[in-house]
Design an enzyme around this catalytic site. Structure first.
Site, PDB file in Angstrom:
ATOM      1  CE  LYS A  54      25.971  -9.556  95.635  1.00 14.78           C
ATOM      2  NZ  LYS A  54      26.692 -10.644  95.276  1.00 14.78           N
ATOM      3  CD  GLN A  98      28.653 -13.802  96.356  1.00 15.37           C
ATOM      4  OE1 GLN A  98      27.608 -12.954  96.070  1.00 15.37           O
ATOM      5  NE2 GLN A  98      29.765 -13.507  96.876  1.00 15.37           N
ATOM      6  CG  ASP A 121      28.821  -9.742  89.363  1.00 15.62           C
ATOM      7  OD1 ASP A 121      28.893  -8.455  90.140  1.00 15.62           O
ATOM      8  OD2 ASP A 121      28.831 -10.533  89.946  1.00 15.62           O
TER       9      ASP A 121
END
Ligand code: NAP
Length: 303
Positions: A54, A98, A121
């Site tokens: 990422k 995460q 997200d």
């Protein structure tokens, strides 16, 4: 028939090039670039390698990228305070925590603490609600479903009036992609069916699909004879079925298979995604796209 291959690796490159250009334009106009922070708690190897990718991709497109690593034993209160700090930071337009988090931390509480306007997200209940309403309400479509829709559109597959069958009803793939495909608007307007383990005639439903989206996590679940000739098949499944030695690196790597019997299915489908190299590369790509959109909204509003 040999199906057209919908390669996520190629579509990713197209989109990352588009994002890079837009970052340069934003920089020119506002003297600022999109900012993304990734909070990683502990050292789960799968999370570390995902976050590393990422970070690398975010840097490639010119983002300000902060990887904030925190120890496994961070308290819930400290983690919430950290999120609050980034919520208030005007140079940060996207916050990502995460998962999984350690057991002593309430995952839901942490995710819900992210400002919904920085929740790139798209998992905050406010954004899930916005997705359900559709249209202009949608701020952050969740990344994997957004990637799936983008692949279908870029492959030139007609969605309006199409019979879409989604195998799987998870909150991260099945339910949101079904919701997105049923909305009124481009890349959608489909007639959608969701199937799962309690569905009576899985095969019968799959056979009707003009677009078959499979996110079950069961290798080879969808048999070639379940596929309507000419259908578009999106295989979201990523299943480790063994290990091999990589010719490139000489290291042990996982052998990955999708939820669809690819070799046989490609002779029947009109278009199909491979595994690996299909939906997989799209998730990080759409995360960066969501961050770009967030930066655009924040900067044009002067915040
Ligand atoms: P999940 O939460 O385990 O959900 C799986 C869904 O599939 C459930 O709704 C389950 O039904 C259904 N299902 C399982 N076996 C089935 C069967 N035999 N017949 C019919 N339905 C069945 O999984 P997920 O998180 O959505 O992920 C699905 C797959 O996609 C996994 O392989 C995952 O690794 C992959 N994935 C890939 C990406 C990516 O490429 N970027 C991102 C996310 C996920 P019930 O609800 O009835 O149990």
């Amino acid at each position: 028939m040999t199906a057209k291959l919908i390669k996520g690796t190629d579509i990713r490159e197209e989109i990352l090039d588009e994002i890079t250009k837009e970052v340069a334009e934003i920089k020119e106009k506002y003297n600022q670039v999109p900012g993304l922070v990734t909070i990683l708690v502990g050292e789960n190897p799968a999370s570390v390698s995902y976050v590393t990718l990422k970070v690398k991709t975010a840097e490639r497109v010119g983002f300000k990228e902060i990887q904030d690593n925190q120890p496994e034993d961070i308290s819930e209160a400290d983690l919430l305070a950290l999120i609050d700090k980034y919520n208030k930071d005007d140079s940060i337009h996207g916050i990502l925590v995460q998962l999984p988090l350690p057991k002593h931390v309430d995952e839901k509480k942490v995710l819900n603490a992210i400002d919904p306007d920085k929740d790139v997200d798209g998992f905050h209940p406010v954004n899930v609600g916005r997705l359900m309403i559709g249209g202009d309400e949608v701020k952050f479509p969740p990344c994997t479903p957004a990637g799936i829709q983008e692949m279908i559109v870029r492959a030139g597959v007609e969605t309006s009036g199409a019979e879409v069958v989604v195998v799987g009803r998870s909150n991260i793939v099945g339910k949101p992609i079904a919701n997105m495909m049923v909305q009124k608007g481009p890349g959608a307007n489909s007639t959608v069916t969701i199937v799962h383990t309690r569905t009576k005639d899985l095969e019968g439903h799959c056979k009707r699909a003009d677009i078959l989206i499979v996110a079950a996590g069961v290798p080879g679940l969808v048999k070639p004879e379940w596929i309507k000739p000419g259908a578009c098949v999106i295989d979201v499944g990523v299943n480790r079925v063994g290990e091999k030695i990589s010719e490139k690196t000489g290291r042990k790597v996982a052998i990955l298979r999708g939820d669809v019997d690819f070799d046989a299915a490609k002779e029947i489908a009109g278009a199909i995604t491979p595994v690996p190299g299909g939906v997989g590369p799209m998730t990080i790509t759409m995360l960066l796209f969501n961050t770009l959109e967030s930066a655009r909204r924040h900067l044009s509003a002067g915040v």
